[in-house]
Scaffold this active site. Sequence first.
Site, PDB file in Angstrom:
ATOM      1  N   SER A   1       4.488   6.235  14.008  1.00 64.83           N
ATOM      2  CA  SER A   1       3.924   7.530  13.584  1.00 64.83           C
ATOM      3  C   SER A   1       4.232   8.644  14.588  1.00 64.83           C
ATOM      4  O   SER A   1       3.630   9.716  14.530  1.00 64.83           O
ATOM      5  CB  SER A   1       2.406   7.407  13.400  1.00 64.83           C
ATOM      6  OG  SER A   1       1.781   7.169  14.650  1.00 64.83           O
TER       7      SER A   1
ATOM      8  N   ARG B   1       0.855  -4.435  12.540  1.00 69.07           N
ATOM      9  CA  ARG B   1       0.168  -4.798  13.771  1.00 69.07           C
ATOM     10  C   ARG B   1       0.767  -6.104  14.298  1.00 69.07           C
ATOM     11  O   ARG B   1       1.093  -7.006  13.509  1.00 69.07           O
ATOM     12  CB  ARG B   1      -1.329  -5.018  13.516  1.00 69.07           C
ATOM     13  CG  ARG B   1      -2.143  -3.734  13.357  1.00 69.07           C
ATOM     14  CD  ARG B   1      -2.262  -2.972  14.677  1.00 69.07           C
ATOM     15  NE  ARG B   1      -3.075  -1.767  14.557  1.00 69.07           N
ATOM     16  CZ  ARG B   1      -2.609  -0.561  14.260  1.00 69.07           C
ATOM     17  NH1 ARG B   1      -1.322  -0.370  14.032  1.00 69.07           N
ATOM     18  NH2 ARG B   1      -3.419   0.482  14.190  1.00 69.07           N
TER      19      ARG B   1
ATOM     20  N   ILE C   1       2.238   2.815   2.418  1.00 66.88           N
ATOM     21  CA  ILE C   1       3.398   2.753   3.313  1.00 66.88           C
ATOM     22  C   ILE C   1       4.492   1.864   2.713  1.00 66.88           C
ATOM     23  O   ILE C   1       5.677   2.218   2.748  1.00 66.88           O
ATOM     24  CB  ILE C   1       2.969   2.283   4.722  1.00 66.88           C
ATOM     25  CG1 ILE C   1       2.094   3.378   5.367  1.00 66.88           C
ATOM     26  CG2 ILE C   1       4.180   1.977   5.598  1.00 66.88           C
ATOM     27  CD1 ILE C   1       1.480   3.016   6.711  1.00 66.88           C
TER      28      ILE C   1
ATOM     29  N   HIS D   1       5.713   0.752  19.619  1.00 67.18           N
ATOM     30  CA  HIS D   1       4.687   1.276  18.698  1.00 67.18           C
ATOM     31  C   HIS D   1       4.839   2.795  18.482  1.00 67.18           C
ATOM     32  O   HIS D   1       3.935   3.563  18.831  1.00 67.18           O
ATOM     33  CB  HIS D   1       3.280   0.939  19.213  1.00 67.18           C
ATOM     34  CG  HIS D   1       2.242   0.922  18.128  1.00 67.18           C
ATOM     35  ND1 HIS D   1       1.148   0.110  18.146  1.00 67.18           N
ATOM     36  CD2 HIS D   1       2.133   1.634  16.971  1.00 67.18           C
ATOM     37  CE1 HIS D   1       0.413   0.317  17.066  1.00 67.18           C
ATOM     38  NE2 HIS D   1       0.990   1.240  16.331  1.00 67.18           N
ATOM     39  N   ILE D   2       5.969   3.165  17.887  1.00 64.71           N
ATOM     40  CA  ILE D   2       6.254   4.604  17.721  1.00 64.71           C
ATOM     41  C   ILE D   2       6.365   5.027  16.254  1.00 64.71           C
ATOM     42  O   ILE D   2       6.846   6.117  15.954  1.00 64.71           O
ATOM     43  CB  ILE D   2       7.564   5.022  18.446  1.00 64.71           C
ATOM     44  CG1 ILE D   2       8.750   4.170  17.965  1.00 64.71           C
ATOM     45  CG2 ILE D   2       7.393   4.940  19.948  1.00 64.71           C
ATOM     46  CD1 ILE D   2      10.104   4.768  18.312  1.00 64.71           C
TER      47      ILE D   2
ATOM     48  N   GLY E   1       0.866  -1.179   0.000  1.00 63.39           N
ATOM     49  CA  GLY E   1       0.000   0.000   0.000  1.00 63.39           C
ATOM     50  C   GLY E   1       0.900   1.225   0.000  1.00 63.39           C
ATOM     51  O   GLY E   1       2.088   1.146  -0.351  1.00 63.39           O
TER      52      GLY E   1
HETATM   53  O1  LIG Z   1      -2.689   2.688  12.986  1.00 56.90           O
HETATM   54  C1  LIG Z   1      -1.938   3.624  13.189  1.00 56.90           C
HETATM   55  O2  LIG Z   1      -2.263   4.797  12.944  1.00 56.90           O
HETATM   56  C2  LIG Z   1      -0.567   3.382  13.740  1.00 56.90           C
HETATM   57  O3  LIG Z   1      -0.360   2.092  14.109  1.00 56.90           O
HETATM   58  C3  LIG Z   1      -0.289   4.291  14.897  1.00 56.90           C
HETATM   59  O4  LIG Z   1       0.030   5.468  14.393  1.00 56.90           O
END
Ligand SMILES: O=C(O)[C@H](O)CO
Length: 351
Positions: free
Chosen positions: A319, A268, A187, A316-317, A185
Amino acid sequence: MWCSRTALGRLRRIAPCTVTGFHRAMSTLPKVYVTRKVPPDGLDILRESGQVQFEMWDSDDPVPRVELLKKVKGCDGILCVLTEKIDAQLLEAAGPNLKVVSTMSVGFDHLSLDELKKRGIRVGYTPDVLTDCVAELTVALLLATSRRLIEATHEAKTGGWGTWRTLWLCGHELANSTVGILGLGRIGVAIAERLKPFKVKKFIYTDVEQRPELANMIEAEYVSFDEMAKQSDFLAVCCALTPETHGICNLNLFSKMKKNAIFINTSRGGVVNQEDLYEALSTGLIAGAGLDVTTPEPLPTHHPLFTLKNCVILPHIASASYTTRNSMSALAANNLLAGLRGEPMPKELKL
Ligand SMILES: O=C(O)[C@H](O)CO
Protein backbone atom coordinates in the site's frame (compact mmCIF):
# COMPACT_ATOMS: atom_id res chain seq x y z
CA MET A 1 2.35 17.17 24.42
CA TRP A 2 -1.33 17.38 23.66
CA CYS A 3 -2.32 19.34 20.55
CA SER A 4 -5.49 20.61 18.98
CA ARG A 5 -6.46 23.14 16.31
CA THR A 6 -5.81 26.88 15.81
CA ALA A 7 -2.32 28.09 16.65
CA LEU A 8 -1.05 24.60 17.36
CA GLY A 9 -3.13 23.13 14.59
CA ARG A 10 -1.14 25.01 12.00
CA LEU A 11 2.05 23.24 12.95
CA ARG A 12 2.83 20.57 10.39
CA ARG A 13 4.79 18.56 12.91
CA ILE A 14 3.77 18.02 16.45
CA ALA A 15 6.32 20.07 18.28
CA PRO A 16 6.78 19.71 21.99
CA CYS A 17 4.21 21.97 23.65
CA THR A 18 4.36 23.56 27.05
CA VAL A 19 1.31 23.53 29.27
CA THR A 20 -0.51 26.81 28.88
CA GLY A 21 -3.92 28.29 29.64
CA PHE A 22 -4.78 27.36 26.09
CA HIS A 23 -4.09 23.75 26.94
CA ARG A 24 -6.11 23.93 30.10
CA ALA A 25 -9.03 25.22 28.02
CA MET A 26 -8.68 22.21 25.73
CA SER A 27 -8.51 19.73 28.54
CA THR A 28 -12.16 18.80 28.24
CA LEU A 29 -11.72 17.62 24.64
CA PRO A 30 -11.50 13.84 24.13
CA LYS A 31 -7.94 12.59 24.35
CA VAL A 32 -6.45 10.64 21.49
CA TYR A 33 -3.11 8.88 21.19
CA VAL A 34 -1.64 8.45 17.70
CA THR A 35 0.88 5.63 17.86
CA ARG A 36 3.02 6.63 14.87
CA LYS A 37 3.89 9.58 12.69
CA VAL A 38 1.06 9.13 10.18
CA PRO A 39 0.88 10.90 6.78
CA PRO A 40 -0.17 14.56 6.87
CA ASP A 41 -3.73 14.27 5.53
CA GLY A 42 -4.90 12.40 8.62
CA LEU A 43 -3.08 14.71 11.00
CA ASP A 44 -4.61 17.77 9.35
CA ILE A 45 -8.06 16.27 9.80
CA LEU A 46 -7.46 15.63 13.48
CA ARG A 47 -6.03 19.10 14.07
CA GLU A 48 -8.64 20.97 12.09
CA SER A 49 -11.56 19.10 13.61
CA GLY A 50 -11.27 20.99 16.88
CA GLN A 51 -12.85 17.86 18.30
CA VAL A 52 -9.93 16.19 20.00
CA GLN A 53 -6.65 16.84 21.71
CA PHE A 54 -4.06 14.37 20.57
CA GLU A 55 -0.55 13.28 21.18
CA MET A 56 1.50 11.43 18.60
CA TRP A 57 4.55 9.18 18.71
CA ASP A 58 6.42 11.40 16.28
CA SER A 59 8.63 8.77 14.69
CA ASP A 60 8.77 6.35 11.77
CA ASP A 61 9.64 3.58 14.18
CA PRO A 62 7.14 1.87 16.47
CA VAL A 63 6.49 3.31 19.90
CA PRO A 64 8.08 1.10 22.59
CA ARG A 65 5.42 -0.99 24.29
CA VAL A 66 6.13 0.44 27.74
CA GLU A 67 5.69 3.96 26.42
CA LEU A 68 2.53 2.99 24.57
CA LEU A 69 1.00 1.49 27.70
CA LYS A 70 1.76 4.70 29.55
CA LYS A 71 0.47 7.02 26.85
CA VAL A 72 -2.90 5.38 26.25
CA LYS A 73 -3.92 5.79 29.88
CA GLY A 74 -7.16 7.73 30.07
CA CYS A 75 -7.49 8.08 26.29
CA ASP A 76 -10.87 8.23 24.56
CA GLY A 77 -9.43 7.14 21.26
CA ILE A 78 -6.37 5.47 19.76
CA LEU A 79 -5.20 5.79 16.18
CA CYS A 80 -2.75 2.97 15.52
CA VAL A 81 -0.92 1.18 12.75
CA LEU A 82 -0.47 -2.53 12.17
CA THR A 83 2.62 -2.94 14.35
CA GLU A 84 0.77 -2.13 17.58
CA LYS A 85 -0.85 -5.05 19.35
CA ILE A 86 -4.14 -3.84 20.71
CA ASP A 87 -4.80 -6.57 23.25
CA ALA A 88 -6.25 -7.00 26.73
CA GLN A 89 -3.13 -5.59 28.40
CA LEU A 90 -3.28 -2.42 26.33
CA LEU A 91 -7.02 -2.00 26.78
CA GLU A 92 -6.61 -2.39 30.53
CA ALA A 93 -3.86 0.21 30.49
CA ALA A 94 -6.07 2.61 28.53
CA GLY A 95 -8.90 2.25 30.99
CA PRO A 96 -12.65 2.79 30.79
CA ASN A 97 -12.59 6.04 28.80
CA LEU A 98 -11.51 4.29 25.63
CA LYS A 99 -14.32 4.28 23.08
CA VAL A 100 -12.65 3.98 19.68
CA VAL A 101 -9.65 2.25 18.15
CA SER A 102 -8.94 3.29 14.60
CA THR A 103 -6.28 1.38 12.70
CA MET A 104 -4.59 2.76 9.62
CA SER A 105 -4.73 -0.61 7.87
CA VAL A 106 -7.15 -2.91 6.16
CA GLY A 107 -5.72 -5.86 8.10
CA PHE A 108 -6.84 -6.21 11.70
CA ASP A 109 -5.00 -9.26 12.95
CA HIS A 110 -3.11 -7.01 15.39
CA LEU A 111 -6.37 -6.21 17.18
CA SER A 112 -7.90 -8.56 19.77
CA LEU A 113 -11.42 -8.25 18.49
CA ASP A 114 -12.97 -10.25 21.32
CA GLU A 115 -11.39 -7.98 23.91
CA LEU A 116 -12.55 -4.87 22.06
CA LYS A 117 -16.06 -6.21 21.68
CA LYS A 118 -16.25 -7.22 25.33
CA ARG A 119 -15.51 -3.63 26.31
CA GLY A 120 -17.87 -2.06 23.74
CA ILE A 121 -14.98 -0.33 21.98
CA ARG A 122 -15.67 0.51 18.34
CA VAL A 123 -13.11 -0.22 15.65
CA GLY A 124 -12.35 1.63 12.44
CA TYR A 125 -10.12 0.30 9.62
CA THR A 126 -9.15 1.35 6.10
CA PRO A 127 -10.46 -0.95 3.37
CA ASP A 128 -11.06 0.18 -0.23
CA VAL A 129 -8.71 3.16 -0.28
CA LEU A 130 -5.72 0.85 -0.71
CA THR A 131 -7.24 -1.68 -3.09
CA ASP A 132 -5.77 -0.25 -6.31
CA CYS A 133 -2.35 0.26 -4.81
CA VAL A 134 -2.15 -3.24 -3.34
CA ALA A 135 -3.43 -4.83 -6.56
CA GLU A 136 -0.86 -2.91 -8.58
CA LEU A 137 2.00 -4.05 -6.35
CA THR A 138 0.73 -7.64 -6.41
CA VAL A 139 0.87 -7.64 -10.20
CA ALA A 140 4.35 -6.10 -10.12
CA LEU A 141 5.53 -8.74 -7.65
CA LEU A 142 3.94 -11.53 -9.67
CA LEU A 143 5.72 -10.40 -12.83
CA ALA A 144 9.00 -9.80 -11.04
CA THR A 145 8.84 -13.34 -9.68
CA SER A 146 7.55 -15.18 -12.74
CA ARG A 147 9.85 -13.36 -15.18
CA ARG A 148 12.79 -13.45 -12.75
CA LEU A 149 13.43 -9.72 -12.91
CA ILE A 150 15.48 -9.47 -9.72
CA GLU A 151 17.80 -12.29 -10.79
CA ALA A 152 18.05 -10.72 -14.23
CA THR A 153 19.10 -7.26 -13.07
CA HIS A 154 21.59 -8.88 -10.70
CA GLU A 155 23.12 -10.87 -13.57
CA ALA A 156 23.27 -7.81 -15.80
CA LYS A 157 25.02 -5.78 -13.13
CA THR A 158 27.46 -8.40 -11.95
CA GLY A 159 28.88 -9.77 -15.21
CA GLY A 160 26.61 -12.80 -15.56
CA TRP A 161 25.28 -11.43 -18.83
CA GLY A 162 27.30 -13.30 -21.45
CA THR A 163 25.88 -13.94 -24.85
CA TRP A 164 22.17 -14.29 -25.61
CA ARG A 165 21.24 -17.81 -24.54
CA THR A 166 18.19 -19.80 -25.52
CA LEU A 167 16.90 -20.83 -22.10
CA TRP A 168 18.77 -18.45 -19.82
CA LEU A 169 16.55 -16.70 -17.27
CA CYS A 170 13.41 -18.18 -18.76
CA GLY A 171 10.32 -17.79 -16.63
CA HIS A 172 6.61 -18.38 -16.87
CA GLU A 173 4.10 -16.25 -18.72
CA LEU A 174 0.57 -15.23 -17.85
CA ALA A 175 -0.90 -15.80 -21.32
CA ASN A 176 -3.12 -18.88 -21.30
CA SER A 177 -2.56 -19.42 -17.61
CA THR A 178 -4.93 -20.20 -14.76
CA VAL A 179 -4.77 -17.75 -11.89
CA GLY A 180 -6.02 -18.85 -8.48
CA ILE A 181 -7.10 -16.43 -5.79
CA LEU A 182 -7.12 -17.60 -2.21
CA GLY A 183 -9.70 -15.42 -0.46
CA LEU A 184 -11.80 -13.43 -2.91
CA GLY A 185 -12.48 -9.88 -1.78
CA ARG A 186 -12.02 -6.41 -3.22
CA ILE A 187 -8.29 -6.85 -3.60
CA GLY A 188 -8.57 -10.23 -5.34
CA VAL A 189 -11.00 -8.74 -7.83
CA ALA A 190 -8.71 -5.76 -8.47
CA ILE A 191 -5.76 -8.10 -9.07
CA ALA A 192 -7.76 -10.19 -11.53
CA GLU A 193 -8.96 -7.08 -13.38
CA ARG A 194 -5.35 -6.04 -13.86
CA LEU A 195 -4.19 -9.50 -14.91
CA LYS A 196 -6.96 -10.10 -17.43
CA PRO A 197 -5.34 -8.01 -20.21
CA PHE A 198 -2.33 -10.34 -19.96
CA LYS A 199 -4.60 -12.96 -21.61
CA VAL A 200 -5.13 -15.12 -18.54
CA LYS A 201 -7.25 -18.11 -19.62
CA LYS A 202 -9.15 -18.66 -16.40
CA PHE A 203 -9.59 -17.24 -12.92
CA ILE A 204 -10.49 -19.58 -10.08
CA TYR A 205 -10.92 -18.84 -6.40
CA THR A 206 -11.51 -20.52 -3.12
CA ASP A 207 -12.91 -19.12 0.10
CA VAL A 208 -14.97 -20.19 3.10
CA GLU A 209 -18.02 -19.67 0.93
CA GLN A 210 -18.85 -18.73 -2.64
CA ARG A 211 -18.80 -15.01 -3.48
CA PRO A 212 -20.95 -14.85 -6.61
CA GLU A 213 -21.18 -11.05 -6.80
CA LEU A 214 -17.44 -10.53 -6.75
CA ALA A 215 -16.72 -13.65 -8.80
CA ASN A 216 -19.05 -12.50 -11.58
CA MET A 217 -17.07 -9.29 -11.94
CA ILE A 218 -14.04 -11.28 -13.07
CA GLU A 219 -15.76 -14.44 -14.32
CA ALA A 220 -14.01 -16.48 -11.67
CA GLU A 221 -15.00 -20.04 -10.93
CA TYR A 222 -15.34 -21.28 -7.35
CA VAL A 223 -13.25 -24.39 -6.68
CA SER A 224 -12.19 -26.36 -3.63
CA PHE A 225 -8.89 -25.58 -1.91
CA ASP A 226 -7.32 -28.71 -3.41
CA GLU A 227 -8.58 -27.93 -6.91
CA MET A 228 -7.15 -24.43 -6.64
CA ALA A 229 -3.79 -25.94 -5.69
CA LYS A 230 -3.88 -28.36 -8.61
CA GLN A 231 -5.09 -25.99 -11.31
CA SER A 232 -3.30 -22.72 -10.56
CA ASP A 233 -0.29 -21.60 -12.58
CA PHE A 234 -0.25 -18.49 -10.42
CA LEU A 235 -1.70 -18.42 -6.94
CA ALA A 236 -2.34 -15.09 -5.23
CA VAL A 237 -3.07 -15.11 -1.51
CA CYS A 238 -5.57 -12.38 -0.65
CA CYS A 239 -7.24 -13.68 2.50
CA ALA A 240 -7.18 -12.04 5.92
CA LEU A 241 -5.08 -13.63 8.64
CA THR A 242 -7.45 -15.33 11.08
CA PRO A 243 -7.15 -18.42 13.28
CA GLU A 244 -8.67 -20.35 10.35
CA THR A 245 -6.18 -19.12 7.75
CA HIS A 246 -3.10 -19.24 9.97
CA GLY A 247 -0.49 -21.45 8.25
CA ILE A 248 -3.00 -22.53 5.59
CA CYS A 249 -0.30 -22.32 2.89
CA ASN A 250 1.82 -25.28 3.91
CA LEU A 251 3.31 -28.43 2.43
CA ASN A 252 -0.17 -29.85 1.99
CA LEU A 253 -0.89 -27.00 -0.45
CA PHE A 254 2.54 -26.74 -2.07
CA SER A 255 2.78 -30.49 -2.70
CA LYS A 256 -0.45 -30.36 -4.73
CA MET A 257 0.64 -27.40 -6.84
CA LYS A 258 2.15 -27.54 -10.32
CA LYS A 259 5.93 -27.52 -10.60
CA ASN A 260 5.74 -24.40 -12.74
CA ALA A 261 3.45 -22.58 -10.29
CA ILE A 262 4.22 -19.15 -8.89
CA PHE A 263 2.98 -18.38 -5.36
CA ILE A 264 2.33 -14.74 -4.41
CA ASN A 265 1.44 -13.41 -0.97
CA THR A 266 0.54 -9.78 -0.30
CA SER A 267 -1.86 -10.44 2.61
CA ARG A 268 -0.15 -11.49 5.83
CA GLY A 269 2.94 -13.60 6.50
CA GLY A 270 1.05 -15.70 9.04
CA VAL A 271 -0.99 -17.49 6.38
CA VAL A 272 2.21 -19.18 5.16
CA ASN A 273 4.24 -21.87 6.84
CA GLN A 274 7.64 -20.50 5.83
CA GLU A 275 9.60 -23.70 6.55
CA ASP A 276 7.27 -25.53 4.18
CA LEU A 277 7.58 -22.78 1.60
CA TYR A 278 11.36 -23.00 1.79
CA GLU A 279 11.15 -26.74 1.22
CA ALA A 280 8.75 -26.31 -1.70
CA LEU A 281 10.97 -23.71 -3.36
CA SER A 282 14.28 -25.43 -2.75
CA THR A 283 13.12 -28.86 -3.90
CA GLY A 284 11.29 -27.64 -6.99
CA LEU A 285 7.78 -28.44 -5.78
CA ILE A 286 6.83 -24.99 -7.10
CA ALA A 287 8.73 -22.62 -9.38
CA GLY A 288 8.81 -19.41 -7.40
CA ALA A 289 7.34 -17.24 -4.69
CA GLY A 290 6.87 -13.51 -4.31
CA LEU A 291 6.26 -12.32 -0.77
CA ASP A 292 5.42 -8.82 0.38
CA VAL A 293 4.69 -10.08 3.87
CA THR A 294 6.58 -12.46 6.13
CA THR A 295 6.83 -13.71 9.69
CA PRO A 296 8.39 -11.90 11.42
CA GLU A 297 8.64 -8.46 9.86
CA PRO A 298 11.30 -7.49 9.14
CA LEU A 299 12.44 -10.96 8.09
CA PRO A 300 15.98 -11.40 9.47
CA THR A 301 18.55 -11.03 6.70
CA HIS A 302 19.97 -14.47 7.52
CA HIS A 303 16.61 -16.15 6.91
CA PRO A 304 16.92 -19.15 4.54
CA LEU A 305 14.27 -17.72 2.19
CA PHE A 306 16.70 -14.91 1.33
CA THR A 307 19.16 -17.48 -0.04
CA LEU A 308 16.76 -18.64 -2.74
CA LYS A 309 16.92 -17.11 -6.21
CA ASN A 310 13.33 -18.12 -6.85
CA CYS A 311 11.98 -16.18 -3.89
CA VAL A 312 11.40 -12.44 -4.22
CA ILE A 313 10.88 -10.72 -0.89
CA LEU A 314 9.60 -7.18 -0.45
CA PRO A 315 9.37 -5.28 2.85
CA HIS A 316 5.55 -5.01 3.16
CA ILE A 317 5.09 -2.17 0.67
CA ALA A 318 1.86 -3.14 -1.10
CA SER A 319 0.00 0.00 0.00
CA ALA A 320 3.06 2.23 -0.17
CA SER A 321 2.12 5.05 -2.52
CA TYR A 322 1.92 8.64 -1.27
CA THR A 323 -1.70 8.91 -2.40
CA THR A 324 -2.81 5.69 -0.74
CA ARG A 325 -0.97 6.17 2.53
CA ASN A 326 -2.47 9.67 2.81
CA SER A 327 -5.94 8.30 2.04
CA MET A 328 -5.47 5.62 4.69
CA SER A 329 -4.43 8.17 7.27
CA ALA A 330 -7.36 10.46 6.37
CA LEU A 331 -9.82 7.58 6.61
CA ALA A 332 -8.35 6.46 9.92
CA ALA A 333 -8.74 10.00 11.28
CA ASN A 334 -12.30 10.30 10.00
CA ASN A 335 -13.21 6.89 11.47
CA LEU A 336 -11.82 7.98 14.81
CA LEU A 337 -13.64 11.31 14.89
CA ALA A 338 -16.97 9.81 13.80
CA GLY A 339 -16.63 7.08 16.41
CA LEU A 340 -15.92 9.63 19.14
CA ARG A 341 -18.98 11.63 18.08
CA GLY A 342 -21.02 8.45 18.44
CA GLU A 343 -21.82 8.46 14.72
CA PRO A 344 -21.41 5.66 12.15
CA MET A 345 -17.81 5.51 11.00
CA PRO A 346 -17.02 5.76 7.27
CA LYS A 347 -15.44 2.28 7.59
CA GLU A 348 -16.27 0.47 10.78
CA LEU A 349 -15.38 -3.11 11.51
CA LYS A 350 -18.45 -5.03 12.63
CA LEU A 351 -17.52 -6.85 15.82
O1 LIG B 1 -3.30 -4.10 6.31
C1 LIG B 1 -2.87 -3.23 5.58
O2 LIG B 1 -3.40 -2.11 5.49
C2 LIG B 1 -1.65 -3.49 4.74
O3 LIG B 1 -1.06 -4.68 5.01
C3 LIG B 1 -0.66 -2.39 4.88
O4 LIG B 1 -1.07 -1.39 4.12
